[in-house]
Design an enzyme around this catalytic site. Sequence first.
Site, PDB file in Angstrom:
ATOM      1  N   ASP A  92       0.757  -1.250   0.000  1.00  0.00           N
ATOM      2  CA  ASP A  92       0.000   0.000   0.000  1.00  0.00           C
ATOM      3  C   ASP A  92       0.793   1.308   0.000  1.00  0.00           C
ATOM      4  OD1 ASP A  92      -1.662  -2.113   0.542  1.00  0.00           O
ATOM      5  OD2 ASP A  92      -2.643  -1.193   2.253  1.00  0.00           O
ATOM      6  N   GLU A 124       2.255  -9.207  11.754  1.00  0.00           N
ATOM      7  CA  GLU A 124       1.949  -8.891  10.354  1.00  0.00           C
ATOM      8  C   GLU A 124       3.231  -8.634   9.557  1.00  0.00           C
ATOM      9  OE1 GLU A 124      -0.526  -5.429  10.021  1.00  0.00           O
ATOM     10  OE2 GLU A 124      -0.897  -5.707   7.867  1.00  0.00           O
TER      11      GLU A 124
HETATM   12  C1  DGY Z   1      -5.676  -1.730   4.431  1.00  0.00           C
HETATM   13  O1  DGY Z   1      -6.800  -1.435   4.794  1.00  0.00           O
HETATM   14  O2  DGY Z   1      -4.643  -1.298   4.938  1.00  0.00           O
HETATM   15  C2  DGY Z   1      -5.528  -2.736   3.383  1.00  0.00           C
HETATM   16  O3  DGY Z   1      -4.200  -3.039   3.144  1.00  0.00           O
HETATM   17  C3  DGY Z   1      -6.213  -2.318   2.113  1.00  0.00           C
HETATM   18  O4  DGY Z   1      -6.286  -3.471   1.377  1.00  0.00           O
END
Ligand code: DGY
Length: 438
Positions: free
Chosen positions: A160, A391
């Site tokens: 992201d 994560e």
């Molecule tokens: C988030 O909400 O951070 C996700 O990675 C979007 O897919």
Amino acid sequence: MTSRIEEAINVLKMNDRGDYTVPTNRLYPYQWNWDSGFTALGLWHLDKNRAWLELASLLNAQWKDGMVPHIVFRQNDPDYFPGPGVWQTKTSPSTSGHSQPPVLASIVWEMVQMGGLDDSNKAREIFPDLLSYHRWFCEARDPKKSGVIGIIHPWESGRDNCPDWDIGLAGVDVPNNIGEYIRRDTVHVDSDQRPTGYQYDRFLTIVNFGRKVGWNHEIIYNDGPFLMADPGVQFIFLRATKDLLEMARYLGQDSTLHEIEDWVERFEAGSEWLWNEKVGGYCARDLRTGKFSNGLTNASMLSFYAGVGSVEQQNKSIDNCRRIMKACKFAMPSWDPQHPGFESHRYWRGPVWAIMNYMIARGLSDAEFEDLAFRVTSDTKSLIEENGMAEYFDPLAGKGLGGMNFSWTAAIYLDLCRDSLTRDSGGIVKRAIAHGVN
Ligand code: DGY
């Protein structure tokens, strides 16, 4: 180590919602596309039927045009933003409006290779869905047949807030009326481990554009606010297409071979466009301006996984890979630690991700760089054994970051421990599967 195996099994049980698995409770309360793919791989070592169900439920949300969306919203959960009311895709079940790195075919092929007749039969059942997913990528994300996939949102890369997208996001005009919105992610995780407000405004602006044009992907590709080539999606797609081809041959899907072979040729050739001679590696690139991102990432290292690059290009990538590994206690950071944009704890701007390491190690091993593959695999194991199922991880300090009790980290750990799971002489794993361990 056994207790970490028990913990990993427990995490998958805790995050199990019947026919799908959430990435982690609260922070991500729905089904995510590539999360489910990797989770299925981990589940396969515990319960093969449940693993196939994970994939079937994801494919159950496949759009009519073949797209497998990045999020499937099973219910409206106020813990997550932006939820179904923001996306408004008008699909059933309701979903987000773009895709995510298409690892599915590679995971399915892996399960078929490890498994028996039942697995082949299950793969045969979903083969047409996988084929139409790949066809969708070819048509909607490379309509000019250039051999380069264009992603329409940084979320489509799965990485992201990587600095890769900074040049693309700089061109996104945020309207004054973007409005007030309340982020939920920073309620669950420290904000210095998450994307910034500047990035979120732009993420939402792109979503708002998609919603306004009714998620018409032709309009979004041609006129949307963001269009970049991503070495991650490009290489994951290319590898998955090669795996789909192997699977088609194995399952006797002869009528599909030509089409898939053409895709392989097209995206192998197109990958050259992502080679950035200045940095000596594959980089993200803005499809409209041709401008390169100027840093190496863990996605750059997936060129080996996709099997692309001349000997000279491979050698340059390997030199950079060794340099980066030397600069970090734990491989493979998501941004070059010797680049000024590096942040060791912020999401995709530095941290190590177990799923990326899984693919990088496979690629390095395929290309016979066994010492590097070994380093990536053993670092992944150490990070998880020292910190649990986080994560992502700090590549310098080795600390676990982001959401905890994370499904895909647990799944990769189980896959890395597949030999111990098979032996399970003390029956600890069997008991954990049956009852859970608290
Ligand atoms: C988030 O909400 O951070 C996700 O990675 C979007 O897919």
